[in-house]
Design a protein around this motif. Structure first.
Motif, PDB file in Angstrom:
ATOM      1  N   LYS A  31      -7.180   8.592  -1.841  1.00 13.55           N
ATOM      2  CA  LYS A  31      -6.191   8.005  -0.940  1.00 13.55           C
ATOM      3  C   LYS A  31      -6.668   6.670  -0.408  1.00 13.55           C
ATOM      4  CE  LYS A  31      -3.726  11.995   0.268  1.00 13.55           C
ATOM      5  NZ  LYS A  31      -2.572  12.356   0.969  1.00 13.55           N
ATOM      6  N   PRO A  32      -5.755   5.705  -0.301  1.00 13.64           N
ATOM      7  CA  PRO A  32      -6.129   4.438   0.318  1.00 13.64           C
ATOM      8  C   PRO A  32      -6.474   4.671   1.790  1.00 13.64           C
ATOM      9  CG  PRO A  32      -3.841   4.391  -0.449  1.00 13.64           C
ATOM     10  CD  PRO A  32      -4.381   5.741  -0.746  1.00 13.64           C
ATOM     11  N   PHE A  33      -7.485   3.958   2.264  1.00 18.66           N
ATOM     12  CA  PHE A  33      -7.944   4.149   3.637  1.00 18.66           C
ATOM     13  C   PHE A  33      -7.685   2.904   4.485  1.00 18.66           C
ATOM     14  CE2 PHE A  33     -11.481   3.955   6.767  1.00 18.66           C
ATOM     15  CZ  PHE A  33     -11.077   5.024   7.548  1.00 18.66           C
ATOM     16  N   SER A  34      -8.084   1.749   3.996  1.00 17.78           N
ATOM     17  CA  SER A  34      -7.838   0.512   4.742  1.00 17.78           C
ATOM     18  C   SER A  34      -7.758  -0.666   3.789  1.00 17.78           C
ATOM     19  CB  SER A  34      -8.923   0.278   5.783  1.00 17.78           C
ATOM     20  OG  SER A  34     -10.133  -0.113   5.175  1.00 17.78           O
ATOM     21  N   LYS A  35      -7.133  -1.721   4.277  1.00 19.11           N
ATOM     22  CA  LYS A  35      -6.976  -2.922   3.463  1.00 19.11           C
ATOM     23  C   LYS A  35      -7.415  -4.123   4.288  1.00 19.11           C
ATOM     24  CE  LYS A  35      -3.669  -5.617   0.864  1.00 19.11           C
ATOM     25  NZ  LYS A  35      -2.318  -5.788   0.398  1.00 19.11           N
ATOM     26  N   GLU A  36      -8.241  -4.953   3.670  1.00 19.23           N
ATOM     27  CA  GLU A  36      -8.662  -6.192   4.306  1.00 19.23           C
ATOM     28  C   GLU A  36      -8.551  -7.300   3.270  1.00 19.23           C
ATOM     29  OE1 GLU A  36     -12.647  -8.014   6.282  1.00 19.23           O
ATOM     30  OE2 GLU A  36     -12.126  -5.959   6.795  1.00 19.23           O
ATOM     31  N   GLY A  37      -7.596  -8.185   3.469  1.00 14.40           N
ATOM     32  CA  GLY A  37      -7.354  -9.222   2.464  1.00 14.40           C
ATOM     33  C   GLY A  37      -6.863  -8.597   1.179  1.00 14.40           C
ATOM     34  N   ASP A  38      -7.523  -8.926   0.074  1.00  6.34           N
ATOM     35  CA  ASP A  38      -7.143  -8.367  -1.228  1.00  6.34           C
ATOM     36  C   ASP A  38      -7.866  -7.065  -1.549  1.00  6.34           C
ATOM     37  OD1 ASP A  38      -5.438 -10.446  -1.734  1.00  6.34           O
ATOM     38  OD2 ASP A  38      -6.942 -11.649  -2.773  1.00  6.34           O
ATOM     39  N   SER A  39      -8.805  -6.677  -0.709  1.00  8.07           N
ATOM     40  CA  SER A  39      -9.626  -5.503  -1.017  1.00  8.07           C
ATOM     41  C   SER A  39      -9.098  -4.259  -0.293  1.00  8.07           C
ATOM     42  CB  SER A  39     -11.063  -5.838  -0.651  1.00  8.07           C
ATOM     43  OG  SER A  39     -11.645  -4.949   0.168  1.00  8.07           O
ATOM     44  N   ILE A  40      -9.017  -3.179  -1.038  1.00  5.51           N
ATOM     45  CA  ILE A  40      -8.553  -1.899  -0.479  1.00  5.51           C
ATOM     46  C   ILE A  40      -9.683  -0.890  -0.592  1.00  5.51           C
ATOM     47  CG2 ILE A  40      -6.879  -0.028  -0.660  1.00  5.51           C
ATOM     48  CD1 ILE A  40      -4.945  -2.032  -1.906  1.00  5.51           C
ATOM     49  N   LEU A  41      -9.935  -0.194   0.502  1.00  2.34           N
ATOM     50  CA  LEU A  41     -10.957   0.848   0.547  1.00  2.34           C
ATOM     51  C   LEU A  41     -10.268   2.197   0.350  1.00  2.34           C
ATOM     52  CD1 LEU A  41     -14.006   1.084   1.100  1.00  2.34           C
ATOM     53  CD2 LEU A  41     -13.443   1.470   3.491  1.00  2.34           C
ATOM     54  N   TYR A  42     -10.811   3.006  -0.551  1.00  2.00           N
ATOM     55  CA  TYR A  42     -10.244   4.323  -0.846  1.00  2.00           C
ATOM     56  C   TYR A  42     -11.207   5.412  -0.416  1.00  2.00           C
ATOM     57  CZ  TYR A  42      -6.827   1.971  -3.798  1.00  2.00           C
ATOM     58  OH  TYR A  42      -5.819   1.182  -4.254  1.00  2.00           O
TER      59      TYR A  42
END
Length: 63
Positions: A31-42
């Motif tokens: 599941k996606p957790f957070s987004k900062e700019g173009d990068s997404i943390l899963y």
């Protein structure tokens, strides 16, 4: 209940790690957790009762 056992940046890396855990016999949700700019943390989730075993496998796989 699902428990996060690892966090990874990027959809491709998350999918790859999820597949590795599935190959080892774990039920996995990515599941996606957070987004900062173009990068997404899963976050990589497994059932709570499998969390300890999944973390052991992640260590064995070098994560």
């Amino acid at each position: 209940m699902w428990t996060a056992v690892y966090m990874v940046e990027g959809a491709e890396a998350a999918k790859e790690l999820g597949e590795k855990l599935k190959t080892e016999g774990f039920l996995v949700k990515v599941k996606p957790f957070s987004k900062e700019g173009d990068s997404i943390l899963y976050k990589i989730l497994v059932p709570e009762f499998e969390a300890d075993d999944a973390q052991t496998v992640l260590l064995d796989l070098g994560y």
